[in-house]
Structure formats: structure tokens, C-alpha cells
Design an enzyme around this catalytic site. Structure first.
Site, short mmCIF file in Angstrom:
data_model
loop_
_atom_site.label_atom_id
_atom_site.label_comp_id
_atom_site.label_asym_id
_atom_site.label_seq_id
_atom_site.Cartn_x
_atom_site.Cartn_y
_atom_site.Cartn_z
N HIS A 37 -30.82 29.07 16.56
CA HIS A 37 -29.57 29.06 17.36
C HIS A 37 -28.36 29.27 16.46
O HIS A 37 -27.45 30.03 16.79
CB HIS A 37 -29.37 27.69 18.03
N LYS A 150 -37.30 35.28 20.42
CA LYS A 150 -38.46 34.44 20.73
C LYS A 150 -38.72 34.50 22.24
O LYS A 150 -39.85 34.57 22.69
CB LYS A 150 -38.27 32.99 20.28
N ASP A 151 -37.61 34.47 23.01
CA ASP A 151 -37.72 34.63 24.46
C ASP A 151 -37.49 36.11 24.77
O ASP A 151 -36.47 36.48 25.36
CB ASP A 151 -36.70 33.75 25.16
O1 PAF Z 1 -32.93 30.51 26.13
C1 PAF Z 1 -32.37 29.49 26.57
O2 PAF Z 1 -32.10 28.52 25.87
C2 PAF Z 1 -32.01 29.45 28.05
O3 PAF Z 1 -32.96 30.10 28.82
C3 PAF Z 1 -30.59 29.98 28.36
C4 PAF Z 1 -30.48 31.47 28.03
C5 PAF Z 1 -29.57 29.20 27.55
C6 PAF Z 1 -30.27 29.82 29.84
O4 PAF Z 1 -30.32 28.49 30.22
#
Ligand code: PAF
Length: 280
Positions: A37, A150-151
């Protein structure tokens, strides 16, 4: 760094930034921040006049109540970490603030991207993600918004939402951050017990092995190998493994040289669900 939890206060700041033609960078998160992050926030700080991090555990994207209830919450520490990145503002709304009386997700159609992989296993997950990300985009009017690979499916879906709705936002995908042993950084890792944590690096190892195997073998054989190798794991249970076209996310059954592929995996360690992916 300013911390704001009310939409009204956020709107006042955005109006003033916009009237001064400032570029805004947005990093939406659900908190429990890790280095992955922070790398997104740092990138936003470098590339924009003003950076906003949102910390909000979005209830509408969780299909299981326990998963939402157990999602780690470390706000005080998160704020300290974000402060160090020189981020300008953190938005920490409540669920009431974001949804008022209507704690429901909008229904989206992302040209079918939402029905693959995570979409098959987490009911309405991407409606929840689309709903909250759209709200954050409308509120903050960013020039650029940053999401981790990752997502990867989420990243592709958000790119699709932006292009379909002609939103003037550049979506920046950022590489996966890994622990030294290869485990993809995730807020969920904090919930792993010792045995699970010791076993979890196998997820990335298996992806690397699959990537190697694919050089000399068929997709079918790699799929079979993956199913077999997880049968030998005691702490990890394979939910799905798929090799898919990077653009459409459609499951691939045979390799075509004109296409780019990625391998995607979801694994349970006890009740904790971990995902990862690798470019092939
Ligand atoms: O990836 C995440 O942490 C969540 O899916 C997001 C993009 C903040 C939406 O809640």
C-alpha cells in the site's frame, strides 16, 4: 497531513484544489496497511500535486459476514505510516457516511470480467468494489488512481469501469509487493497462525513452478499438476487455479502466441483466503 471523515469536509477541500487546478492522486485502501500500500501512496505523492488515501473497510464487497468482521483494523498505526509518505489527506469515513441508509451495492456489468475467477467464488464482490470505488472517484475527482496488481481482476475491472463511463482518470496498476520468502503482501497475512504462515510461501512457489512448467507443457498438464501438488499440502487448500488471458480474464485452454497470459490462484489457509497471480 489532514485526516477527514466527513464527506462535506472532503468536498470543500476538493473544490478548493480544483479551483487551483491541482492534480489529485487517489489510493483507495481498506487499511491494515503494508509496504505494498505504502508504495502506491509514495508513487501518488511523487506524481501528483495532492494525494489522498482512503481507509474504508467496504461492507458491500464482502460476501461472508465473518470475513468482514475479522478484517484487520489498525487505524492508528495506518495513519502513522501514511504520514511518513507525505500523503496530504486521509479520508476515513464510516459506513453510514458512505452509504447513508442504503447499505447496498449497485449492479454493474463489466463486460463479463466480473464473472471470472473471484466473481465465481465471491458473490457480488465486484458490485461492491465498483460501488465504493465509483463513489470515491466522484468525491475526490482524481487525475490518477493507484491499485495493486495482487488484485489483478479488480484492477482490470476498475479500468473497464473508467473506460465505459468515460471517466477522466488514469488508472495505474502497481506491481505486487512480496515478503522475503515470496508471500504476496496482504492485510490478511496478519491473521495467519505460525504453521499457516510457514506454509503460505508455497503459494508463490507453486505459481513460479507452474510458470516454468508451462514453457514445456500444456495448460491442461499444468492445471493437473497444480491440483495434485495442493493435495500434498496440509495447511493450504486450493480454491482455484486458472491460466487466463490477461485482457479478457477468460480461462485459457491452449496457448496462443498473440496473447498475454497470467496464472491466478486462490488458496485457503484455515478460514483465511489468500490470492496471488503471476505474469506468464
Ligand atoms: O483493494 C482493496 O483494498 C479494495 O477492494 C478497495 C479497492 C479499496 C475497494 O474497497
Amino acid at each position: 497531513m489532514v485526516v477527514v471523515s466527513k464527506i462535506e469536509d472532503l468536498k470543500a477541500i476538493i473544490t478548493s484544489l480544483k479551483s487551483n487546478q491541482k492534480n489529485i492522486g487517489l489510493v483507495p485502501t481498506m487499511g491494515a496497511l503494508h509496504k505494498g500500500h505504502l508504495s502506491l501512496i509514495e508513487k501518488s505523492v511523487q506524481e501528483n500535486d495532492f494525494s489522498i488515501t482512503t481507509i474504508f473497510v467496504n461492507p458491500t464487497q464482502f460476501d461472508k459476514k465473518e470475513d468482514l468482521e475479522n478484517y484487520p483494523s489498525t487505524l492508528e498505526n495506518d495513519l502513522k505510516l501514511v504520514e511518513k509518505t507525505n500523503c496530504d489527506l486521509v479520508f476515513t469515513p464510516s459506513a453510514e457516511e458512505m452509504y447513508q441508509e442504503n447499505l447496498h451495492a449497485e449492479a454493474f456489468y463489466f463486460d463479463g470480467l466480473e464473472n471470472e475467477m473471484e466473481g465465481k467464488h465471491r458473490k457480488n464482490h465486484f458490485d461492491g468494489v465498483g460501488t465504493i470505488v465509483k463513489k470515491f472517484f466522484e468525491l475526490t475527482q482524481p487525475t490518477k488512481a493507484y491499485f495493486g496488481e495482487k488484485d489483478f481482476q479488480q484492477l482490470q475491472i476498475i479500468k473497464k469501469m473508467v473506460s465505459k463511463n468515460q471517466m477522466p482518470i488514469e488508472i495505474i496498476g502497481c506491481p505486487i509487493f512480496r515478503e522475503e520468502d515470496g508471500l504476496a503482501m496482504s492485510s490478511r497475512n496478519a491473521r495467519l497462525n505460525k504453521n499457516q504462515r510457514n506454509s503460505a510461501p508455497f503459494i508463490y512457489e507453486s505459481l513460479q513452478k507452474a510458470s516454468e512448467l508451462l514453457k514445456t507443457s500444456t495448460i491442461e498438464n499444468v492445471n493437473q499438476w497444480m491440483q495434485q501438488t495442493y493435495k500434498e499440502q496440509t495447511e493450504l487448500r486450493l480454491e482455484y487455479f486458472e491460466i487466463a488471458d490477461e485482457a479478457t480474464l477468460q480461462t485459457a485452454t491452449k496457448k496462443e502466441s498473440s496473447k498475454k497470459y497470467r496464472a491466478f490462484i486462490a488458496v485457503f489457509a484455515g478460514t483465511i483466503r489468500l490470492i496471488d497471480n503471476i505474469s506468464l
